[in-house]
Design an enzyme around this catalytic site. Structure first.
Site, PDB file in Angstrom:
ATOM      1  N   GLU A 242      46.104  76.809  35.067  1.00 59.56           N
ATOM      2  CA  GLU A 242      45.824  75.523  34.735  1.00 59.56           C
ATOM      3  C   GLU A 242      46.537  74.686  33.649  1.00 59.56           C
ATOM      4  O   GLU A 242      45.777  73.997  32.898  1.00 59.56           O
ATOM      5  CB  GLU A 242      44.358  75.462  34.660  1.00 59.56           C
TER       6      GLU A 242
ATOM      7  N   GLU B 200      40.407  81.574  44.391  1.00 60.24           N
ATOM      8  CA  GLU B 200      39.225  81.413  43.890  1.00 60.24           C
ATOM      9  C   GLU B 200      38.344  80.470  45.012  1.00 60.24           C
ATOM     10  O   GLU B 200      37.952  79.677  44.664  1.00 60.24           O
ATOM     11  CB  GLU B 200      39.051  80.754  42.577  1.00 60.24           C
TER      12      GLU B 200
END
Length: 655
Positions: free
Chosen positions: A354, A478
């Site tokens: 991220e 995810e």
């Protein structure tokens, strides 16, 4: 998937449901109100462990949260009480974290999934949290996990969630807090064991997709604690990700780092696997491959890691020192994993996570906090940009376990596709350091309750096709899809469309990982994003992603039934009521009896435990739910162990 009929009809469901229903019916007929919550057709009914409406004026099971908590707890008369006329008042709170705490270490058992339900009223508009405090194995400081939250505008709200904790956790408690230091009122507080409706006859996801890619899940140590969660994972998944326990905040050993710094070395961060040990042990013992998550991230990395001498009040370190720390940190993590868990197949590891905002640019410098929406990056603070990413992959490639592929992982990937691909190209500009891209795929089905998915399945597929055309290995890391107003049919259609897009690219995708096991344990629990509900039941979206898939189911391996012993297997003395043979008679024996009575091949009792458990009409009816009722009556002090064994007639007269 197109909602076709699954090849190979399910078998055994009816007989299992009938067996469970009989157990629940027997219990419901005899259990006093408030002691048992039988669930129709449940393999394991819910058992109330503790419940109070404070009508007896007793608040002794609750305490304030330490000496610095100024809360005053008392049972008081309240005209608006949801039930009866009394509630527990929580007054004189001076901090938001002040509030009543319930000691789980004393009152509950580890490795059991519990449901907590409570009604709360704030003095005025406030956010209310029910949270878990626990100290993980080897940790010096406690951890805090928000279980559920709601908003009271000065009226009563009901908060309900589930939780569990492993036996390695210490000082476990659940507590109620509010954002501001307002007075609170509490009523109808209940903790019960969770029902277990895990369907062992459902098709296994890992078998259905065996010819396509790995099918995985993520879990925390607490989430993994109950046996049923372990059974769910073993049945359906061949990849496991630690939800939090391999992130830097849990791997970095602060005390050991400070000791090294005191000796003049603050560039060799010390690490530990203690927080992840229960997950790693489970993966090793059950031969489940693992994804490592994550080494380099702006969040869940302590501030002191970036400061001189590991002092969070100190100066930021230089680029040069941070590069040394980074290399040694990565080396030490991989070295420890290889030394302590050589038998686990770490087939993938998220090296960097991220680092791009939705526009595809680097994050702002700083430390992630609530006031910057956790978007600032200490890595950018030190390096000025994302130039730390490439060396991170170079170090990881140097030290990673053999066969472990390395990934850059990010969310909203469908909005920053080009930036992620460009980042991968930069990392690999002079060598193959990055093996693949992890696409988190946190998706949404509903908008204000309507079926209005974002991204649309067409948008998701377009970007996925672009990722898969790079020649890099792609993993969906995810996956979850939130839904509002229980629009489970819409969720099923969306999951089906998303999996169609993934299957169409199966040659470029090596794993699909769902982020969590059951809805109630998800980080997005308020919007039911997963394939299994809180009782472990499959949802329509489970059916929608297996319908139409051609696969060969493995042969069943059901063991032949065995006759229960009718006499002690040795000269061991009979301890009436001790079904789990742990040397005491308590509610865990009642749970063990209920499980055994419903599904004896799934929940076996020790041979001596079968004898100990047959306490009502001994030798005539076998072990059943009435025996569990007698255990509960002992816990409620309506019956004494020296009255065992007992006849059903005598039990009825007491009850």
């Amino acid at each position: 998937m197109k909602r076709k009929t699954l090849k190979g009809a399910l078998t055994g469901v009816v007989s299992t449901a009938m067996a469970c229903a009989v157990a629940a019916e027997a219990l419901a007929a005899a259990v006093p109100t408030g002691m048992m919550l039988p669930t129709a057709n449940a393999a394991t009914p819910s058992v109330v462990i503790y419940s109070t409406d404070f009508e007896d004026g007793d608040v002794s099971k609750f305490s304030k949260r330490g000496d610095n908590d100024t809360s005053v707890l008392a049972a008081v008369e309240e005209a608006t009480a949801p039930s009866g006329s009394k509630v527990m008042s929580v007054t004189e709170r001076s901090k938001g974290w002040n509030g009543p705490s319930f000691d789980c270490s004393t009152n509950l058992e580890p490795n059991v999934k519990y449901i907590i339900s409570v009604k709360v009223k704030a003095q005025w508009y406030n956010n209310i949290n029910v949270s878990l405090q626990h100290t993980t194995a080897g940790a010096a400081e406690p951890s805090y996990t928000n279980l559920t939250k709601g908003v009271s505008d000065g009226s009563w709200i009901t908060l309900e969630t589930s939780f569990s904790f492993p036996e390695t956790d210490k000082d476990v408690s659940v507590y109620i807090e509010a954002t501001d230091a307002v007075d609170l009122m509490i009523d109808d507080f209940t903790i019960a064991t969770a029902p277990d409706n895990l369907d062992f006859d459902a098709p296994s996801l890992k078998d259905v997709y065996a010819d396509y890619f790995k099918i995985g899940t993520a879990c925390t140590a607490g989430e993994l604690a109950p046996k049923t969660t372990k059974d769910l994972i073993k049945k359906h998944f061949n990849s496991l990700t630690a939800g939090n326990e391999l992130k830097p905040e849990n791997v970095l050993d602060k005390d050991a780092c400070l000791a090294m710094a005191a000796d003049g070395n603050d560039t060799d961060p010390q690490v530990t696997l203690n927080a992840a040990r229960s997950i790693l042990d489970f993966a090793r013992d059950n031969h489940i491959p693992m994804r490592g998550h994550v080494l380099i991230w702006h969040q869940q990395t302590p501030l002191w890691f970036f400061k001189e001498n590991y002092d969070e009040e100190g100066d930021w370190v230089s680029k040069e020192k941070m590069l040394k720390r980074m290399e040694n940190y990565i080396k030490n993590v991989f070295t420890l994993v290889k030394e302590e868990y050589p038998d686990i197949d770490f087939y993938a590891w998220d090296v960097v996570n991220e680092c791009l905002v939705d526009s595809g640019t680097p994050r702002k410098p700083g430390f992630p906090a609530q006031d910057n929406r956790y978007e600032q990056s200490p890595w950018v603070q030190i390096f000025g940009d994302n130039s730390f990413i490439k060396p991170a992959f170079e170090f990881a490639k140097k030290y990673a376990p053999e066969g472990c592929k390395l990934y850059y992982n990010d969310f909203n990937e469908y909005m920053k596709t080009d930036a992620m691909i460009a980042l991968a190209e930069e990392v690999n500009s002079d060598g193959r350091y990055l093996d693949g891209l992890g696409l988190q795929s946190h998706l949404d089905v509903s908008n204000n309750g309507d079926y209005d998915p974002f991204p649309t399945a067409a948008m998701y597929k377009k970007q996925l096709d672009k990722f898969c055309a790079t020649g890099l290995d792609i993993q969906i890391t995810e996956l979850d899809a939130t839904v509002e107003n229980q629009n489970y049919e819409g969720q099923a259609q969306y999951y089906s469309d998303i999996m169609d897009a993934i299957v169409a690219n199966k040659d470029a995708i090596s794993a699909v990982v769902f982020w969590g096991t059951t809805d109630d344990q998800s980080w997005r629990a308020d919007r039911d994003p997963l394939l299994f509900n809180k009782d472990y039941e499959t949802k329509p979206c489970f059916d929608s992603i297996i319908d139409g898939i051609e696969y060969t189911a493995p042969e069943p391996t059901t063991a032949p039934p065995t006759e229960p012993p009718t006499s002690p297997p040795s000269k061991e003395p009979v301890t009436w009521g001790d079904a789990n043979v742990d040397g005491k008679v308590d509610l865990q024996d009642a749970v063990a009896i209920l499980q055994f009575a419903a599904l004896p091949t799934k929940y076996e009792l020790p041979a001596m435990g079968v004898i100990n458990a047959d306490i009502v009409d001994n030798g005539t009816s076998g072990v059943n739910g009435i025996d569990a009722l007698a255990i509960q009556m002992i816990d409620a002090k309506l019956l004494k162990t020296n009255q065992l064994p007992i006849t059903k007639e005598k039990l009825d007269s007491i009850n």
